[in-house]
Every structure is written in C-alpha cells, then in structure tokens.
Design a protein around this motif. Structure first.
Motif, PDB file in Angstrom:
ATOM      1  N   GLN A   1       0.835  -1.185   0.000  1.00 33.49           N
ATOM      2  CA  GLN A   1       0.000   0.000   0.000  1.00 33.49           C
ATOM      3  C   GLN A   1       0.879   1.248   0.000  1.00 33.49           C
ATOM      4  OE1 GLN A   1      -0.846   2.291   2.517  1.00 33.49           O
ATOM      5  NE2 GLN A   1      -2.816   2.992   1.719  1.00 33.49           N
ATOM      6  N   ARG A   2       1.979   1.193   0.768  1.00 33.63           N
ATOM      7  CA  ARG A   2       2.888   2.341   0.809  1.00 33.63           C
ATOM      8  C   ARG A   2       3.588   2.551  -0.532  1.00 33.63           C
ATOM      9  NH1 ARG A   2       4.314   3.268   6.494  1.00 33.63           N
ATOM     10  NH2 ARG A   2       2.879   1.899   7.572  1.00 33.63           N
ATOM     11  N   VAL A   3       3.980   1.446  -1.163  1.00 33.74           N
ATOM     12  CA  VAL A   3       4.633   1.570  -2.470  1.00 33.74           C
ATOM     13  C   VAL A   3       3.669   2.221  -3.459  1.00 33.74           C
ATOM     14  CG1 VAL A   3       5.703   0.344  -4.402  1.00 33.74           C
ATOM     15  CG2 VAL A   3       6.071  -0.457  -2.073  1.00 33.74           C
ATOM     16  N   ALA A   4       2.410   1.774  -3.407  1.00 30.84           N
ATOM     17  CA  ALA A   4       1.424   2.335  -4.331  1.00 30.84           C
ATOM     18  C   ALA A   4       1.262   3.829  -4.080  1.00 30.84           C
ATOM     19  CB  ALA A   4       0.091   1.616  -4.161  1.00 30.84           C
ATOM     20  N   LEU A   5       1.246   4.216  -2.814  1.00 31.82           N
ATOM     21  CA  LEU A   5       1.118   5.636  -2.483  1.00 31.82           C
ATOM     22  C   LEU A   5       2.351   6.403  -2.982  1.00 31.82           C
ATOM     23  CD1 LEU A   5      -0.325   7.948  -1.066  1.00 31.82           C
ATOM     24  CD2 LEU A   5       0.815   7.291   1.059  1.00 31.82           C
ATOM     25  N   ALA A   6       3.533   5.837  -2.700  1.00 27.54           N
ATOM     26  CA  ALA A   6       4.770   6.496  -3.134  1.00 27.54           C
ATOM     27  C   ALA A   6       4.785   6.658  -4.648  1.00 27.54           C
ATOM     28  CB  ALA A   6       5.979   5.678  -2.674  1.00 27.54           C
ATOM     29  N   ARG A   7       4.352   5.601  -5.358  1.00 30.76           N
ATOM     30  CA  ARG A   7       4.365   5.670  -6.813  1.00 30.76           C
ATOM     31  C   ARG A   7       3.413   6.751  -7.317  1.00 30.76           C
ATOM     32  NH1 ARG A   7       2.461   0.547 -10.292  1.00 30.76           N
ATOM     33  NH2 ARG A   7       0.448   1.319  -9.605  1.00 30.76           N
ATOM     34  N   ALA A   8       2.272   6.880  -6.622  1.00 29.32           N
ATOM     35  CA  ALA A   8       1.286   7.859  -7.063  1.00 29.32           C
ATOM     36  C   ALA A   8       1.750   9.283  -6.784  1.00 29.32           C
ATOM     37  CB  ALA A   8      -0.058   7.590  -6.389  1.00 29.32           C
ATOM     38  N   ILE A   9       2.437   9.519  -5.646  1.00 32.43           N
ATOM     39  CA  ILE A   9       2.809  10.907  -5.336  1.00 32.43           C
ATOM     40  C   ILE A   9       4.140  11.308  -5.958  1.00 32.43           C
ATOM     41  CG2 ILE A   9       1.498  11.017  -3.189  1.00 32.43           C
ATOM     42  CD1 ILE A   9       4.012  10.588  -1.613  1.00 32.43           C
ATOM     43  N   ALA A  10       4.948  10.333  -6.414  1.00 32.50           N
ATOM     44  CA  ALA A  10       6.291  10.662  -6.914  1.00 32.50           C
ATOM     45  C   ALA A  10       6.283  11.716  -8.024  1.00 32.50           C
ATOM     46  CB  ALA A  10       7.008   9.402  -7.371  1.00 32.50           C
ATOM     47  N   PRO A  11       5.418  11.632  -9.037  1.00 32.35           N
ATOM     48  CA  PRO A  11       5.465  12.665 -10.086  1.00 32.35           C
ATOM     49  C   PRO A  11       4.767  13.963  -9.682  1.00 32.35           C
ATOM     50  CG  PRO A  11       4.420  10.619 -10.862  1.00 32.35           C
ATOM     51  CD  PRO A  11       4.441  10.576  -9.380  1.00 32.35           C
ATOM     52  N   SER A  12       4.479  14.159  -8.407  1.00 39.52           N
ATOM     53  CA  SER A  12       3.777  15.342  -7.907  1.00 39.52           C
ATOM     54  C   SER A  12       2.540  15.660  -8.741  1.00 39.52           C
ATOM     55  CB  SER A  12       4.696  16.577  -7.918  1.00 39.52           C
ATOM     56  OG  SER A  12       5.941  16.257  -7.397  1.00 39.52           O
ATOM     57  N   PRO A  13       1.541  14.762  -8.718  1.00 44.80           N
ATOM     58  CA  PRO A  13       0.356  14.980  -9.555  1.00 44.80           C
ATOM     59  C   PRO A  13      -0.435  16.198  -9.081  1.00 44.80           C
ATOM     60  CG  PRO A  13      -0.001  13.158  -8.053  1.00 44.80           C
ATOM     61  CD  PRO A  13       1.440  13.536  -7.917  1.00 44.80           C
ATOM     62  N   LYS A  14      -1.105  16.845 -10.043  1.00 45.99           N
ATOM     63  CA  LYS A  14      -1.947  17.999  -9.713  1.00 45.99           C
ATOM     64  C   LYS A  14      -3.107  17.563  -8.842  1.00 45.99           C
ATOM     65  CE  LYS A  14      -2.379  18.773 -14.162  1.00 45.99           C
ATOM     66  NZ  LYS A  14      -2.723  19.336 -15.483  1.00 45.99           N
ATOM     67  N   LEU A  15      -3.612  16.367  -9.155  1.00 46.00           N
ATOM     68  CA  LEU A  15      -4.747  15.823  -8.410  1.00 46.00           C
ATOM     69  C   LEU A  15      -4.430  14.356  -8.118  1.00 46.00           C
ATOM     70  CD1 LEU A  15      -7.787  15.898  -7.482  1.00 46.00           C
ATOM     71  CD2 LEU A  15      -8.349  15.129  -9.786  1.00 46.00           C
ATOM     72  N   LEU A  16      -4.585  13.993  -6.865  1.00 43.74           N
ATOM     73  CA  LEU A  16      -4.287  12.620  -6.489  1.00 43.74           C
ATOM     74  C   LEU A  16      -5.606  11.921  -6.173  1.00 43.74           C
ATOM     75  CD1 LEU A  16      -2.055  10.644  -5.976  1.00 43.74           C
ATOM     76  CD2 LEU A  16      -1.692  11.646  -3.734  1.00 43.74           C
ATOM     77  N   MET A  17      -5.810  10.769  -6.839  1.00 45.49           N
ATOM     78  CA  MET A  17      -7.084  10.077  -6.632  1.00 45.49           C
ATOM     79  C   MET A  17      -6.854   8.707  -5.997  1.00 45.49           C
ATOM     80  SD  MET A  17      -9.034  11.053 -10.123  1.00 45.49           S
ATOM     81  CE  MET A  17      -7.585  10.935 -11.118  1.00 45.49           C
ATOM     82  N   PHE A  18      -7.803   8.284  -5.194  1.00 41.77           N
ATOM     83  CA  PHE A  18      -7.685   7.006  -4.495  1.00 41.77           C
ATOM     84  C   PHE A  18      -8.954   6.212  -4.711  1.00 41.77           C
ATOM     85  CE2 PHE A  18      -5.211  10.137  -2.270  1.00 41.77           C
ATOM     86  CZ  PHE A  18      -4.035   9.489  -1.924  1.00 41.77           C
ATOM     87  N   ASP A  19      -8.829   4.980  -5.171  1.00 43.67           N
ATOM     88  CA  ASP A  19     -10.008   4.122  -5.336  1.00 43.67           C
ATOM     89  C   ASP A  19      -9.994   3.055  -4.245  1.00 43.67           C
ATOM     90  OD1 ASP A  19     -12.221   2.844  -6.171  1.00 43.67           O
ATOM     91  OD2 ASP A  19     -11.437   2.219  -8.132  1.00 43.67           O
ATOM     92  N   GLU A  20     -10.688   3.325  -3.164  1.00 43.72           N
ATOM     93  CA  GLU A  20     -10.746   2.415  -2.011  1.00 43.72           C
ATOM     94  C   GLU A  20      -9.371   1.823  -1.691  1.00 43.72           C
ATOM     95  OE1 GLU A  20     -13.983   0.509  -0.986  1.00 43.72           O
ATOM     96  OE2 GLU A  20     -15.366   1.484  -2.368  1.00 43.72           O
ATOM     97  N   PRO A  21      -8.389   2.642  -1.398  1.00 46.43           N
ATOM     98  CA  PRO A  21      -7.013   2.140  -1.307  1.00 46.43           C
ATOM     99  C   PRO A  21      -6.783   1.270  -0.080  1.00 46.43           C
ATOM    100  CG  PRO A  21      -7.085   4.409  -0.603  1.00 46.43           C
ATOM    101  CD  PRO A  21      -8.466   4.078  -1.090  1.00 46.43           C
ATOM    102  N   LEU A  22      -7.675   1.326   0.900  1.00 46.52           N
ATOM    103  CA  LEU A  22      -7.420   0.556   2.118  1.00 46.52           C
ATOM    104  C   LEU A  22      -8.362  -0.635   2.225  1.00 46.52           C
ATOM    105  CD1 LEU A  22      -7.014   3.551   4.589  1.00 46.52           C
ATOM    106  CD2 LEU A  22      -5.267   2.398   3.254  1.00 46.52           C
TER     107      LEU A  22
END
Lengths: 333, 564
Positions: free
Chosen positions: A138-159
C-alpha cells in the motif's frame, strides 16, 4: 481546480452517473462516500480519463479535459489492489511515473528516495513486489502515485484490502502525508469512518447522484435524508407518523422521518419516551440500552452514561434534548 | 404511442448502439485472427476433412464399404476393441497408482520435494520413441529384467502408467493441494471416519480434476502410437498402429481412412462426454494457498506412506530411464561409448541412409523452424484469446485446440493425402515436417501463453497510463516484458514437442530425410545388438536434448507472475 458539471456516465450499458456537478478546490481533500454501485468509482475513472463521459464537462483550471488522454492529464491514481508492476522492484515501480515524464536520472533517483522516506519505505528499494506485506504494498502504491507530484491525487478504495487495525493506522498516516504535501485529493470509499477521518469535504453518493455534501462535522450534525442518516450509521430513525402517534417530539416543517440520537436521552419523570429495558450491552465508556416502548413504536437504542445503569426489565421514562432530534426526508427503501 | 415512433425510437437506439461498437478494435482483431484461422484451416481442417471424405467416399461417391469392413472384419474389430479396453485399463491403473502420489506430493513437506515434483513430469516431455526403447531395454528381448514382455499387455500398461503418472499428479494434485483442509476436518468433527471423510467430502470435490485427468490419460492411451508400435509387436495393435500399417505397409488408403474416421469418432465421443460431465459437475471451490494445506509427515504411518510412494515413483519413473542409459553404455566389449561413437559414422548401419548425427541436425533445425511457426501463429491466437473473453474468442480458442484432441497419426495421414496438389503440394518439400510439428505444438503454445497474457491485470495498464505512459509505452512497459517471456516459454514447448514428434513424422518423412525419433524407429525395426545399442544411444541423446530445452523453459517459467 477541478470542475465537474452536468456529468453523465455509463458503465456497461447502465447509467452510473446522472447529471452531476462538483467542484474541488486546490489543496482540498474530497471523499466520495457511498455504497457499492453508487457511481463513485465511475466518477473517479471519468476524472482520471479511464472512462468516457456520456455528457457533461470535466475541466481542470478551466481547461476542458475531454480531449486530454489519460497519460497526459498529470493526475495520480491509486488502485484498490494497488496494481503494482510485478516485474519491477519497489524503486522501479516508484520511478515509473517520473520516467514517463522524461525526468533526468539523478532527479529521478533523488525523488524516489525522497518519497520512499515520506511513506516510510527506506531500505526497501530493491525488494520485489512479491516480498512485501499488504501494508508495505500500500505504501509503495502511495509512493508511486505521489512521486510525479500529480496535480490531483485520486484514491479508489485504497485501504479496502487491509484489516481493520491496519486501516485505522494508515488512514491517520495518509491524512498527515496529504496535508503535509498540500495535495488536492479525491478519495473514494464506502467506509464512513475513513471518509470522516480524511476529508475536508464528504460527498455522499447514491444511485449516481449526490445525496448530500459538506464537512464531516456538518454531515454528522445534520444528515438531511433518511438514506444519509442510515448510511452514516444513525439509529432510531422513526417514521413521522409513528413518532406522532407515540407522542414523541417532532420538529416543525416538512419531514418524513425523525432521528433520535442515542446520545441525547436522559431520565426524566415527565419524559415523552416510555419503555422497558430489554437488553443492555457494555461499550467501554457507556452502555447501550435497548428499550421496548408500547406499541406501535419500534425499539429505541439509548446510550446511557449515567448511574445507576438501568436493569433489565426496568421501566424507563426519558426525555431528549432538542439538538438530538433530527428531521430527515425520504422514505425507507 | 404509434408504431412509427416506436420504430424511430428503436432506430435511434440502434444508431447509438452502433456508435459504441469499437469498429477499429473488431477490424484489428479480425486481421490478427486471419493468420491462425488460415493456418488451422489449411493444415488441420482440410487434411482431416480429406480423411473423412476418403473414409466415407473413397471413389467420390458415398460408399460405406470400408467403414462397414471396420465393423465386420474380425481382425479390424479386434483392433478397435483392443484399442478401447487397453485405454480403459491404462486409465484405471494410472489413476489407482498415481492418486496416492498426487496426495503425497501436494500435502507433505519434505526435503527435495520440488526436485521430485519436477522429476515426475519428465516422462511427459519424453519422446514416445525414447519411452518405447527404455521399456524394451528393461523388459524386452534380452532385457535387464530377464523376462520378455514385448507384445504383452503388461509392458504397454506399464509404459502408459509411466507416461501418464505425471498427468494425474499434476492435475489432481494441483487441486488437492489447494482444497480447504477444514472441510475434511469438519466432516471428521461431524463423526465421519478418515475413509468416510475422504469418500464423502474430498473425493466429490476432486471429481472435476479426476475427471479431467482420466479423460487426458484415456485420450493419450487411446491414441497411443509410438509406444505400442515399438512394444506391442505384431500381436498388440491399436487403431493408430493399424492406420500406419495399412498406409505404409499395405498401401490400403481406403481402409486406413475408414479406420481414421472410426478413431476420430472415438476421440470426439470422449471429448463430448468429458465436457458434458465437467459442465454438470462444476462447483465453486474456496481454494486455499498451499501453505495452509501442506504439513510435515510426523507420524510413522505418514512417513511410511511417503516412503512407499517415493519408492514407487523411483521404480516406475526412474528405473526404466536408468536402465536405458546403462545399457546404452554397455557394449559387447564392456562399458564404453561404443554405440555413441558409431552414431557419427555414416556407414554404421545399412538401415539409415544418412549418419545419425545428420538426423540430430535435422531434428534441431526442424525444432527451431517449428517453434518459430508455432510461436508466430500461436502468439497471434493467444493475444486474441487472452485479451478478451467473449463467445467468439471462445469458439476461436476451441477451434485452435482441435489438434490436441486429434492423434498425431491422423495429422500425418491427413497431410499425406491432402497436401498433394497445386500450391499445397508439400509432400516432396521438407518444410512439411516442421509444419506438421508446428500444428501439433500449436495448442501447447496457446495454452502456455494465454494464462500469462491474462495474468496481466488491466489495472496495471491503467495504472501506467495514469502515471503518464502513452498507449505504446504501456504496451512496451507492461505487456511486452510479460508476453515476451510467455513467448519464450511457448517456443520452448514447441521445440520440445517437435524434437519428440513421431506419429505425424512417420507418415510424411522421406527416406533420405530423418529425424531422431524416425532414425531410432528404423534402427529398432532391424535385428542385431548393434542396431539396438545405437537405438538406445540415440534415445539417450534425444532425451538429453529434449531435457535441455525443457530446462531452459523452466528457467523462464521460474519467475512467473500471477501463479496461485
């Protein structure tokens, strides 16, 4: 700023979203909350560009996104089962988005170790995905999503895939990370506790429409509809007709049902609520007492924080404070 | 509402519906499907269709004479009956002997288990000719066991068990090792004894896997060719062998075609019964990871069961191959490489027109070409089958699986009688051999590649897209690395199949071109210790080469993704 207006979307021939309007300010964390099939995931996928809208406009900073393909939107999305690339290491997974944006190698390396520190994955860079626990993935997925500094970060039931304990811990961490980064976020969940813990604003959805939205505190204080009250876990939702027949307090104005918060009751000789204690369960700092009033009223749940705690079979007479009486519209399903 | 408005409304809906159809996708899919469809039509449907036509209408008009002969001729009827009962007995015997093995290898943790699991599957990939020679060296004339079982049902039965042991272990064990052990525990807690719990709970749950394994074993034994040709002698003849004999020795094509039609009907019947049975029997199972099922054998009883099964595996699977290797090294002058050194001598045997090393070179070349053809055709097919599951792709898949249910002899015989005119006159061209091999290998390539392609979670593609990968980048970063590996594995399988292919090759090979299996068979058909010694030596070479190819395949499979 994300603006959604008049959005209609279909999922496999079924209309999943009917004419929906929603605006998300920069830096705001918005949670889409609702039961499965309410259209919340479809909405997310339309914003991401993975699904096409049947009608309506999705725009970012006044730029219509209809012609902008998924990979050019500069948004981030974290999937429910993470969708980590099994043929890449932890590091290579996190670096993927940066590689796609053609950042120079040293910058990628620096950013990867930076986000690995943010999510607490230092030292795991060389691991393969199969070697990680659910929480680590779960942490890797979060890190991968925030790494490119997205304008908008979306989560589909991540937990969704994690157990209760882990979920509670990660929600808090996630909240801290998101507020520290100041990211604009759109978060989909069916778990109201998760939504309330994370969101600046909660958007409650039902059958492809917005049922109600507001800050967690607003929603909690004043659910407007019967569906909202039921979904948020309110008890003692009584039809107006029944409440009147029982002589229970009913607020002014147009309502279909009344919610009596279990917290708002107290003992009173002249109270409107009368009933016999039929069950009593211990909940740490209070007791939940179920009383059975005279017919036609259904049972009521009362949170008892006073002493002595009523015994089974004891007759109770109670009153309720005005703030704990909430009128709601809509009928039972 | 008037009918006119209804019509208008419907038309509008139809137009809307047509707008949502992905025409580009359908056109692309058809373009990709065209090559596999053409391949299967020209090299399978047309030849097999020719056999059926020849069988039913030898002179252009329908004539059931030859078919009638199969039913009325006592010799041919005898052959059909023998084919059937030896397959049935082989199936039952294999199940009885391999079920305990399936249990032991899926439930007991012990040192060296993964090695043994891999070792039991070796027979599956061994060329039939090698198996035939191995059992001859063990229990043939002058065999190591001291009894000559050649021409008896016993040697055929044991060879079939040797061959199919792994089928049962893999198919049944694969399910058994993931069955929730709590189900049997629950039955025990409800008062069932060990046997009752097995019979009433485990066995019914395993039934789909047992049914699948039994059908495969039956089909393999029913269409068994190389093993019976070599071990059966003149007395034990199956339909397959008789088709070959009628064609190659008696040049009686009408009877051969009639036999082939009978055989095809038999295969069709088995497959129909099997699919009916599977459909009726499907239960949703809550499969558990194998770690919840496995345990170390602790009681004496468990250890004895384990030891007995390992001993059986060694005796059945290892001893014949060991004897083959040992006897190939035992010349009249004592231990040595005498038979092997003769293999490079062109005048070593009058039976072979060319030096045996030439056969090895041919086999390797054919394997490479067949693997490339099978990979190309199979890869295209797998990308369609694996990409989307719809009724159309399922039919497409089933069509391409047909060669799997058809015996190699039928394929070879079909090539022989169909590919004889016009641009399809391939009988005199060498390419016909790798084409036949590719056809036989095609289903394996597809079956190996489809699950790997399907294991690519669509979320991965979406995830890459959201992170900024363009569609081409998505294909390169996500699909290609995974599909490339699948392709290598598929090609490896095809090469192994080609190396050992004997049934089809026997029909279409010309005297001046040989493959290893054909050369071995030609050597066996001549008397003399030297010929037999060279056959054994060549069998060992073939076994080693096939083994090396499969080792390479395993190497690539090791890092598989998405396995349970």
């Amino acid at each position: 700023m994300l603006e959604i207006s008049g959005l209609k979307a279909c999922y496999e021939d079924v209309v999943a979203i009917h004419h929906l309007d929603l605006t998300i300010e920069k830096g705001e964390i918005v949670c889409l909350l609702g039961p499965s099939g309410c259209g919340k995931s479809t909405l997310l996928r339309v914003v991401a560009g993975l699904e096409k809208a049947a009608a309506g406009v999705v725009s970012w900073d006044d730029e219509d996104l209809a012609r902008v393909r998924v990979h050019s939107r500069g948004f981030g999305l974290m999937f429910q089962d993470y969708a980590l690339f099994p043929h890449r290491t932890v590091e290579a997974n996190i670096a993927f988005g940066l590689e796609m944006h053609r950042r120079p190698k040293p910058e990628i390396a620096a950013r990867v170790s930076e986000v690995m520190a943010i999510v607490g994955l230092e030292g795991y860079g060389d691991r393969t995905i199969g070697q990680l626990s659910g929480g680590q993935q779960q942490r890797v997925a979060l890190a991968r999503a925030i790494a490119p500094s997205p304008k908008l970060l979306m989560f589909d039931e991540p937990l969704g895939a994690l157990d209760r304990n882990m979920r509670e811990r990660l929600v808090i961490e996630l909240h801290d990370i998101l507020t520290t980064l100041g990211t604009t976020a759109l978060y989909v969940t069916h778990d109201q506790e998760e939504a309330f813990a994370l969101a600046d604003r909660v958007v409650l959805m039902r059958d492809g429409r917005i049922e109600q939205m507001g800050s967690p505190a607003e929603l909690w204080a004043r659910p407007r509809t019967r569906f909202a009250a039921e979904f948020l876990g309110f008890r003692n939702i009584i039809d107006v007709q029944t409440a009147k027949e029982c002589g229970w307090p009913v607020p002014e104005g147009e309502t279909d049902a009344v919610v009596y918060r279990p917290d708002g009751f107290e003992e009173s000789e002249t109270g409107a609520f009368k009933g016999v204690v039929v069950s009593r369960t211990y909940r740490g700092d209070h007791f939940v007492v179920r009383i059975s009033p005279t017919d036609p009223a259904p049972d009521l749940l009362i949170h008892v924080r006073w002493q002595p705690v009523p015994e089974l079979g004891q007759e109770l007479r109670l009153t309720i404070d005005a703030e704990s009486v909430i009128p709601v519209v809509g009928n039972a399903e | 509402m008037t009918t006119a408005t209804v019509g208008k409304h419907d038309r509008h809906r139809l137009v809307e519906k047509l707008k949502t159809v992905n025409w580009k996708g359908i056109a692309g899919g058809l373009a990709v499907a065209a090559i596999p469809l053409a391949f299967i039509s020209i090299f399978f449907l047309y030849p097999v269709g020719s056999i059926v036509w020849r069988g039913l209408a030898p002179d252009g008009t329908i004539d059931i004479g030859p078919i009638k002969r199969v039913v009325t001729d006592p010799d041919l009827r005898q052959i059909a009956w023998f084919t059937l009962w030896q397959a049935a007995v082989s199936t039952v015997a294999t199940l009885l002997i391999a079920m305990p093995g399936a249990y032991v290898l899926s439930h007991y943790k012990f040192r060296g288990r993964s090695l043994i699991r891999a070792a039991v599957t070796i027979p599956l990939i061994l060329p039939t000719v090698v198996v035939g020679v191995a059992f001859l060296s063990l229990a043939g004339p002058g065999g190591a066991m001291g009894v000559n079982l050649k021409g008896t049902i016993w040697i055929i039965l044991i060879a079939h068990m040797f061959y199919n042991y792994a089928v049962v272990v893999r198919t049944v064990g694969g399910l058994w090792g993931h069955l929730d052990p709590r189900l049997e525990e629950a039955a025990r807690a409800l008062g069932a004894n060990r046997f009752q719990a097995f019979r009433r709970v485990t066995l019914p749950l395993l039934r789909p896997a047992i049914g699948a394994a039994a059908s495969i074993v039956f089909l393999f034994s029913f269409t068994s060719f190389g093993v019976i040709l070599i071990l059966g002698g003149a007395r034990r003849v199956t339909l397959e062998v008789e088709i070959y004999r009628q064609t190659a020795e008696l040049l009686n094509l009408p009877v051969a075609a009639a036999l082939a039609v009978t055989q095809l009907l038999g295969v069709f019947l088995i497959l129909t019964l099997y699919s009916r049975y599977q459909n009726k029997r499907s239960v949703t199972l809550n499969l558990r990871p194998s770690s919840e099922v496995e345990k170390r054998p602790v009681h004496l009883g468990q250890k004895l069961v384990l030891a007995a099964n390992l001993l059986l595996m060694a005796g059945l699977l290892f001893v014949p191959l060991a004897v083959l290797v040992k006897r190939s090294l035992t010349t009249e002058q004592g231990l040595g490489f005498g038979y092997y050194t003769r293999l490079s001598d062109p005048g070593a045997s009058s039976v072979l027109a060319v030096a045996p090393t030439e056969a090895l070179k041919n086999s390797l070349t054919f394997a490479l070409i067949a693997a490339l053809i099978a990979l190309f055709v199979g890869g295209l097919a797998a990308s369609i089958v694996g990409y989307k599951k719809s009724r159309t792709t399922q039919w497409f898949d089933a069509l391409l699986m047909l060669p799997l249910g058809t015996s190699a002899v039928t394929v070879g015989f079909g090539f022989l009688i169909a590919l004889d005119s016009g641009i399809l006159d391939l009988r005199s061209k060498t390419i016909i051999i790798p084409l036949a091999h590719a056809l036989v290998a095609l289903p394996f390539v597809i079956r190996v590649m489809v699950p790997i392609i399907q294991s690519i979670d669509n979320n991965l593609r979406e995830s890459a897209a959201v992170l900024g990968a363009s569609p081409i980048r998505v294909w390169r970063e996500i699909d290609l690395p995974i599909v490339a590996k699948a392709g290598l594995v598929g090609a490896g399988f095809a090469a192994a199949v080609s190396l050992g292919e004997f049934g089809a090759t026997a029909f279409i090979v010309r005297p001046n071109i040989t493959t290893l299996p054909v050369a071995i068979f030609r050597l066996l058909s001549r008397p003399g210790a030297v010929n037999f010694g060279m056959a054994m030596a060549m069998s060992v070479v073939l076994m080693v080469v096939t083994g090396l190819v499969m080792l390479g395949v395993e190497h690539f499979r090791a890092g598989d993704v998405g396995t349970f």
